[in-house]
Design an enzyme around this catalytic site. Sequence first.
Site, mmCIF file in Angstrom:
data_model
loop_
_atom_site.group_PDB
_atom_site.id
_atom_site.type_symbol
_atom_site.label_atom_id
_atom_site.label_comp_id
_atom_site.label_asym_id
_atom_site.label_seq_id
_atom_site.Cartn_x
_atom_site.Cartn_y
_atom_site.Cartn_z
ATOM 1 C CG ASP A 10 32.411 27.936 78.014
ATOM 2 O OD1 ASP A 10 32.073 27.103 78.884
ATOM 3 O OD2 ASP A 10 31.901 27.985 76.874
ATOM 4 C CE LYS B 60 28.323 20.129 76.814
ATOM 5 N NZ LYS B 60 28.258 21.521 76.423
ATOM 6 C CD1 TRP C 227 31.118 24.410 72.487
ATOM 7 C CD2 TRP C 227 29.243 25.628 72.586
ATOM 8 N NE1 TRP C 227 30.044 23.554 72.402
ATOM 9 C CE2 TRP C 227 28.889 24.270 72.458
ATOM 10 C CE3 TRP C 227 28.221 26.581 72.663
ATOM 11 C CZ2 TRP C 227 27.561 23.837 72.408
ATOM 12 C CZ3 TRP C 227 26.892 26.160 72.619
ATOM 13 C CH2 TRP C 227 26.576 24.796 72.488
HETATM 14 C C1 LIG Z 1 27.887 22.602 75.820
HETATM 15 C C2 LIG Z 1 28.719 23.831 75.843
HETATM 16 C C3 LIG Z 1 28.164 25.114 75.937
HETATM 17 C C4 LIG Z 1 26.664 25.351 75.937
HETATM 18 O O1 LIG Z 1 26.131 25.062 77.149
HETATM 19 P P1 LIG Z 1 24.574 25.287 77.468
HETATM 20 O O2 LIG Z 1 24.542 24.968 78.934
HETATM 21 O O3 LIG Z 1 23.803 24.357 76.606
HETATM 22 O O4 LIG Z 1 24.247 26.712 77.188
HETATM 23 C C5 LIG Z 1 29.016 26.182 76.016
HETATM 24 N N1 LIG Z 1 30.350 26.029 75.983
HETATM 25 C C6 LIG Z 1 30.922 24.822 75.887
HETATM 26 C C7 LIG Z 1 32.402 24.704 75.867
HETATM 27 C C8 LIG Z 1 30.125 23.685 75.813
HETATM 28 O O5 LIG Z 1 30.692 22.469 75.713
#
Ligand SMILES: *Cc1c(COP(=O)(O)O)cnc(C)c1O
Length: 359
Positions: free
Chosen positions: A168, A192, A101
């Site tokens: 993030d 999540k 990511w």
């Molecule tokens: C799942 C995830 C993403 C991607 O998220 P989307 O909402 O599908 O764009 C980005 N960063 C991390 C750390 C993730 O776990």
Amino acid sequence: MGRVFNFGAGPSAIPLEVLEEAQRELVDFKGNGLSIMEASHRSAMYDEVHNEALTLIRELYKVPEEFDILFLQGGASTQFAMVPMNLSQGGVAEYADTGSWSSKAIKEAQIQGIDYKVVASSKESNYNHIPEVNFSDDADYCHITSNNTIYGTQYREFPLTKAPLIIDASSDIFSYPVDWSRIDLLYAGAQKNAGPAGVTIVIIKKDLQDRVKDSVPTMLRYKTHAEKNSLYNTPPTFGIYMLSLVMKWIKGQGGIEAIAKRNEAKAKLLYDAINQSNGFYVGHAREDSRSLMNVSFNIKDKDSDLEAKLVKESEEAGMIGLKGHRSVGGLRASIYNAMSMEGVEALVALMQDFAKRHA
Ligand SMILES: *Cc1c(COP(=O)(O)O)cnc(C)c1O
């Protein structure tokens, strides 16, 4: 009806109480004679839901006044691009590369054509730890991924920076109290730890919003959404409603501090099972970097069919989503806020029994 224990990495488990409340309210929302899904985003009925979600996030996550909370769309992946678009000032943006990511976030900085630098990376060791990260004081901004969903690593503490720190937090938002004094912008897709897919939460300091260049499209400016309380255009109303229910659930559990304690206990149970398996189970993450949200592990003899066998047995026992990501292999147990202690206990019991039978 049988509910499985859902260890999937995302979209992932949502508390049963939340689903049941949504079910009760689905067709006729609080006597209004229509579903919240059908309501205008300009209606009083929706407005209350929207503002309750914002208020609960601010209260439970202890978000200080100098931050705005935004509900956007496009997932965390759109944030990878919005961050450089809105925050680059012609200097250098710095990134820590702790997994796939982070790498994707870096790629979007590259696509924007801004100057960027990767100041730390654990790529050489297949991202099995959080490297030491030192950002420059004069960077335009610094970017980290607080929890690495695939590799199962997590920062213990955010780096102390002079430049704005961007995080993030897609896979650990609302899972423990964060230190806002170190943060300037935190973002996460909801799917999540905060509800269904469709809403992206951005918590951004007000003073960062004026950096944006004239060439950035209206919808991709943080300022546009901050000025209109995330109602510039139609927000993902049903996702925000579900998010408000998840926040209420967190409150009912005793808040984020109580959730964090339970998350620690759940993770300890699993890591203890790995540590005490006489090497039968091998954790991917180095012990000092272990994630409390995603536990990635292998079985000692990776080439045997034991990993596939354990995944199959887990499914037969009512547990799903345990197959590891292809870049690590093995198994991954995602134990977000909504995973119960009972679910983790069931998995640990299976793991111990399986190891006994195959050691
Ligand atoms: C799942 C995830 C993403 C991607 O998220 P989307 O909402 O599908 O764009 C980005 N960063 C991390 C750390 C993730 O776990």
